[in-house]
Design a protein around this motif. Sequence first.
Motif, PDB file in Angstrom:
ATOM      1  N   GLY A 306       1.653  -7.890  -8.224  1.00  0.00           N
ATOM      2  CA  GLY A 306       2.123  -8.504  -6.989  1.00  0.00           C
ATOM      3  C   GLY A 306       2.149  -7.533  -5.836  1.00  0.00           C
ATOM      4  N   GLN A 307       2.514  -6.292  -6.124  1.00  0.00           N
ATOM      5  CA  GLN A 307       2.507  -5.261  -5.088  1.00  0.00           C
ATOM      6  C   GLN A 307       1.081  -4.953  -4.632  1.00  0.00           C
ATOM      7  OE1 GLN A 307       5.838  -5.682  -4.707  1.00  0.00           O
ATOM      8  NE2 GLN A 307       5.920  -3.538  -4.125  1.00  0.00           N
ATOM      9  N   ALA A 308       0.141  -4.968  -5.591  1.00  0.00           N
ATOM     10  CA  ALA A 308      -1.253  -4.687  -5.248  1.00  0.00           C
ATOM     11  C   ALA A 308      -1.786  -5.696  -4.247  1.00  0.00           C
ATOM     12  CB  ALA A 308      -2.114  -4.693  -6.509  1.00  0.00           C
ATOM     13  N   VAL A 309      -1.433  -6.955  -4.435  1.00  0.00           N
ATOM     14  CA  VAL A 309      -1.900  -8.001  -3.537  1.00  0.00           C
ATOM     15  C   VAL A 309      -1.150  -7.936  -2.208  1.00  0.00           C
ATOM     16  CG1 VAL A 309      -2.093 -10.497  -3.211  1.00  0.00           C
ATOM     17  CG2 VAL A 309      -2.621  -9.482  -5.437  1.00  0.00           C
ATOM     18  N   GLN A 310       0.163  -7.720  -2.258  1.00  0.00           N
ATOM     19  CA  GLN A 310       0.966  -7.735  -1.040  1.00  0.00           C
ATOM     20  C   GLN A 310       0.741  -6.493  -0.170  1.00  0.00           C
ATOM     21  OE1 GLN A 310       4.926  -6.557  -1.243  1.00  0.00           O
ATOM     22  NE2 GLN A 310       5.675  -7.813   0.444  1.00  0.00           N
ATOM     23  N   ARG A 311       0.403  -5.359  -0.804  1.00  0.00           N
ATOM     24  CA  ARG A 311       0.310  -4.100  -0.067  1.00  0.00           C
ATOM     25  C   ARG A 311      -1.041  -3.426  -0.294  1.00  0.00           C
ATOM     26  NH1 ARG A 311       5.008  -0.458  -1.999  1.00  0.00           N
ATOM     27  NH2 ARG A 311       4.057   0.889  -0.431  1.00  0.00           N
ATOM     28  N   MET A 312      -2.091  -4.186  -0.366  1.00  0.00           N
ATOM     29  CA  MET A 312      -3.396  -3.657  -0.709  1.00  0.00           C
ATOM     30  C   MET A 312      -3.798  -2.475   0.172  1.00  0.00           C
ATOM     31  SD  MET A 312      -7.106  -5.557  -0.722  1.00  0.00           S
ATOM     32  CE  MET A 312      -7.140  -5.644   1.068  1.00  0.00           C
ATOM     33  N   ASP A 313      -3.562  -2.563   1.475  1.00  0.00           N
ATOM     34  CA  ASP A 313      -4.015  -1.514   2.383  1.00  0.00           C
ATOM     35  C   ASP A 313      -3.257  -0.208   2.207  1.00  0.00           C
ATOM     36  OD1 ASP A 313      -1.889  -3.172   3.472  1.00  0.00           O
ATOM     37  OD2 ASP A 313      -2.009  -1.954   5.272  1.00  0.00           O
ATOM     38  N   ASP A 314      -2.100  -0.240   1.553  1.00  0.00           N
ATOM     39  CA  ASP A 314      -1.371   0.993   1.282  1.00  0.00           C
ATOM     40  C   ASP A 314      -2.008   1.816   0.170  1.00  0.00           C
ATOM     41  OD1 ASP A 314       0.588   0.685   3.201  1.00  0.00           O
ATOM     42  OD2 ASP A 314       2.008  -0.294   1.855  1.00  0.00           O
ATOM     43  N   PHE A 315      -2.766   1.156  -0.705  1.00  0.00           N
ATOM     44  CA  PHE A 315      -3.271   1.826  -1.899  1.00  0.00           C
ATOM     45  C   PHE A 315      -4.794   1.866  -1.989  1.00  0.00           C
ATOM     46  CE2 PHE A 315       0.918   0.107  -2.849  1.00  0.00           C
ATOM     47  CZ  PHE A 315       1.560   1.218  -3.364  1.00  0.00           C
ATOM     48  N   ILE A 316      -5.457   1.031  -1.211  1.00  0.00           N
ATOM     49  CA  ILE A 316      -6.914   0.953  -1.272  1.00  0.00           C
ATOM     50  C   ILE A 316      -7.464   1.178   0.128  1.00  0.00           C
ATOM     51  CG2 ILE A 316      -8.893  -0.519  -1.832  1.00  0.00           C
ATOM     52  CD1 ILE A 316      -7.041  -2.009  -3.806  1.00  0.00           C
ATOM     53  N   ALA A 317      -7.992   2.372   0.356  1.00  0.00           N
ATOM     54  CA  ALA A 317      -8.545   2.703   1.676  1.00  0.00           C
ATOM     55  C   ALA A 317     -10.015   2.316   1.778  1.00  0.00           C
ATOM     56  CB  ALA A 317      -8.383   4.196   1.957  1.00  0.00           C
ATOM     57  N   LEU A 318     -10.672   2.097   0.630  1.00  0.00           N
ATOM     58  CA  LEU A 318     -12.103   1.786   0.591  1.00  0.00           C
ATOM     59  C   LEU A 318     -12.298   0.556  -0.284  1.00  0.00           C
ATOM     60  CD1 LEU A 318     -13.147   5.463  -0.060  1.00  0.00           C
ATOM     61  CD2 LEU A 318     -13.610   4.232   2.075  1.00  0.00           C
ATOM     62  N   ARG A 319     -12.506  -0.593   0.334  1.00  0.00           N
ATOM     63  CA  ARG A 319     -12.558  -1.841  -0.429  1.00  0.00           C
ATOM     64  C   ARG A 319     -13.804  -1.968  -1.307  1.00  0.00           C
ATOM     65  NH1 ARG A 319     -10.203  -6.956   2.992  1.00  0.00           N
ATOM     66  NH2 ARG A 319      -8.472  -5.881   4.035  1.00  0.00           N
ATOM     67  N   ASP A 320     -14.835  -1.191  -1.009  1.00  0.00           N
ATOM     68  CA  ASP A 320     -16.057  -1.282  -1.807  1.00  0.00           C
ATOM     69  C   ASP A 320     -16.077  -0.297  -2.973  1.00  0.00           C
ATOM     70  OD1 ASP A 320     -17.089  -3.322  -0.263  1.00  0.00           O
ATOM     71  OD2 ASP A 320     -18.067  -1.955   1.139  1.00  0.00           O
ATOM     72  N   ALA A 321     -15.053   0.542  -3.092  1.00  0.00           N
ATOM     73  CA  ALA A 321     -14.991   1.478  -4.217  1.00  0.00           C
ATOM     74  C   ALA A 321     -14.612   0.733  -5.491  1.00  0.00           C
ATOM     75  CB  ALA A 321     -13.962   2.571  -3.930  1.00  0.00           C
ATOM     76  N   PRO A 322     -15.047   1.212  -6.667  1.00  0.00           N
ATOM     77  CA  PRO A 322     -14.662   0.561  -7.922  1.00  0.00           C
ATOM     78  C   PRO A 322     -13.149   0.550  -8.111  1.00  0.00           C
ATOM     79  CG  PRO A 322     -16.457   2.127  -8.274  1.00  0.00           C
ATOM     80  CD  PRO A 322     -15.968   2.345  -6.871  1.00  0.00           C
ATOM     81  N   ILE A 323     -12.638  -0.588  -8.545  1.00  0.00           N
ATOM     82  CA  ILE A 323     -11.216  -0.752  -8.843  1.00  0.00           C
ATOM     83  C   ILE A 323     -11.106  -1.216 -10.284  1.00  0.00           C
ATOM     84  CG2 ILE A 323      -9.094  -2.001  -8.287  1.00  0.00           C
ATOM     85  CD1 ILE A 323     -10.275  -2.452  -5.464  1.00  0.00           C
ATOM     86  N   VAL A 324     -10.313  -0.515 -11.083  1.00  0.00           N
ATOM     87  CA  VAL A 324     -10.092  -0.885 -12.484  1.00  0.00           C
ATOM     88  C   VAL A 324      -8.610  -1.178 -12.672  1.00  0.00           C
ATOM     89  CG1 VAL A 324     -10.250  -0.166 -14.892  1.00  0.00           C
ATOM     90  CG2 VAL A 324     -12.013   0.544 -13.267  1.00  0.00           C
ATOM     91  N   LEU A 325      -8.316  -2.291 -13.319  1.00  0.00           N
ATOM     92  CA  LEU A 325      -6.941  -2.713 -13.563  1.00  0.00           C
ATOM     93  C   LEU A 325      -6.682  -2.780 -15.063  1.00  0.00           C
ATOM     94  CD1 LEU A 325      -6.965  -5.573 -10.935  1.00  0.00           C
ATOM     95  CD2 LEU A 325      -5.947  -3.326 -10.651  1.00  0.00           C
ATOM     96  N   ALA A 326      -5.532  -2.270 -15.466  1.00  0.00           N
ATOM     97  CA  ALA A 326      -5.165  -2.265 -16.876  1.00  0.00           C
ATOM     98  C   ALA A 326      -3.709  -2.665 -17.022  1.00  0.00           C
ATOM     99  CB  ALA A 326      -5.392  -0.881 -17.484  1.00  0.00           C
ATOM    100  N   GLY A 327      -3.373  -3.238 -18.165  1.00  0.00           N
ATOM    101  CA  GLY A 327      -1.996  -3.621 -18.438  1.00  0.00           C
ATOM    102  C   GLY A 327      -1.831  -3.958 -19.898  1.00  0.00           C
ATOM    103  N   GLN A 328      -0.668  -4.540 -20.201  1.00  0.00           N
ATOM    104  CA  GLN A 328      -0.423  -4.988 -21.566  1.00  0.00           C
ATOM    105  C   GLN A 328      -1.079  -6.347 -21.725  1.00  0.00           C
ATOM    106  OE1 GLN A 328       1.389  -2.687 -23.404  1.00  0.00           O
ATOM    107  NE2 GLN A 328       0.430  -3.788 -25.095  1.00  0.00           N
ATOM    108  N   GLY A 329      -2.090  -6.445 -22.602  1.00  0.00           N
ATOM    109  CA  GLY A 329      -2.905  -7.648 -22.595  1.00  0.00           C
ATOM    110  C   GLY A 329      -3.794  -7.628 -21.370  1.00  0.00           C
ATOM    111  N   GLU A 330      -4.344  -8.805 -21.048  1.00  0.00           N
ATOM    112  CA  GLU A 330      -5.245  -8.849 -19.900  1.00  0.00           C
ATOM    113  C   GLU A 330      -4.798  -9.805 -18.806  1.00  0.00           C
ATOM    114  OE1 GLU A 330      -9.301  -9.533 -20.903  1.00  0.00           O
ATOM    115  OE2 GLU A 330      -9.387  -7.971 -22.430  1.00  0.00           O
TER     116      GLU A 330
END
Length: 521
Positions: A306-330
């Motif tokens: 939820g934070q990733a979606v709400q605050r994307m520009d705080d953590f992703i400065a380059l939208r075309d760079a590869p982004i990998v997401l991991a967690g418990q399950g998928e």
Amino acid sequence: MTVRAIRPDAFRKLCGSGRPVALLDVRDPVEVDRGHVPGMTNVPLNRIEFRIAHLVPDPSTTLVVYCDGESGRSASAAKTLASLGYGSIWVLDGGLKGWEGEGAPTATGNNVPSKRFGEIVNRDHAVPAIDALALHALMQEGKNIAVCDVRTPGEHAEACIPGGVSLPSFDIALHARDLARSHDLVVLHCAGRTRSIIATRTLCELGIDNVVALENGTIGWHLAGLQLWHGAPLPASPPQPSAESAAYAERRAREMADAAGVKRITPRALQDLLAQEGVNRYVFDVRSVDDYSKGHIRGSLALPGGQAVQRMDDFIALRDAPIVLAGQGEAPANLTAAWLSRMGCSDVAVLTGGLDGWTAAGGSLHVGSEAASPLGWERVRRLARMVSVQTLSQWLADDRGVQLLDVDHSASFRKGHVAGARWLPRAWLAQRIQRMAPGLEATVVLASADGRQACYAAATLAELGYEHVWVLDGGSKAWAAAGLPVEKDGLSHQDDELLPPYKRGVKAMHDYIHWETQLID
């Protein structure tokens, strides 16, 4: 170094060249909130060494920095970035004032791309909602309602809707089937609008038809004259969904991600990606910060979905760079990935099998936090002249004319600082030091909470020609631990601390809701 300036029209052409370009606003957060260039990522001058390696790992990436156009902070930022190994740096000519002077568009507020996107989703999909008074009336009637808080556990504990439960981020999806079957109505809320809009739309896409968003969240509840609970205890362990509900969420979340074009990455491929140095990529762990600290993939950052979606520009400065997401399950990773893809990120992948798949493939988990030193730390720490708490205490007792400055953030200074210290934030050090220590021969002692900001500040003063600069060893924490006098200053809130609207009063809350709902007009 020679500062290279780029005019606004040339900057726009550069952005359309196909090369990766990161636009960095190096002003303080409150300044950015008042107005900024669209598409920027805010990295205050005194946070560059701490954040740039995560935001832009590849030092050959083109960086464009700007400030207000008058304070000189963009030139200082360019110099800092060059010293850290970044080789393609431009300063936006005239800063924000120059941008505005050419009639280019500006934006106000924070996390604008995410919040504007949330309002577009709300409009285009007519996300079902209920206002605070209507919900309160149903609760008073004893209706079978589940009120679920999708914010972080810390936010929930601070203030929540009475009777609400904490199901943060996209973890709510794992419980969706259970909640829908056991309640007549499921109400999702956040502090304002974005997270609850996205969470509610997510559950609708998962096939849940008795879910609504609480309009304007806890802010709307407060503005309606209703009471919030403060200090609500969190359960010792989070509630667990049924196996059937979790499996349902896994299946439907995968369908959402596939439809959004989300990729898959194997544990081996992720290991190879993490092993590459100087490559722009982002690896996020979408679980809670607590779960992250108990064991995570080294090199990943904690960023609940939820934070990733709400605050994307705080953590992703380059939208075309590869982004990998991991967690418990998928499921939570798939949902986060689906929304980031819809927001314009072009290369989003989910780790196959999640963390269980990672460990089954022989990958290890790191316990604790990612404690990498900020860039340039070894150099500034080696050059800094340290003074012990005992020696500084004696200097002050002897009235040796020491200029004692705390260069940390205002919140840290307000929380507690060495008695007698004056506040001069590192971001403004070059511009304001002459007011505090007028003369290069002055004896200056710098302090910060843990000493790191002070060491970087000492390097700046040395470059300015100050000859007698010392850093308090261990910072103000060591001073306090030694039982020496500490003051808690009544310093007002400064531009380096952007408080949420619900901590700024009723008018700020009204203004915020008005601003957010007008983002798509």
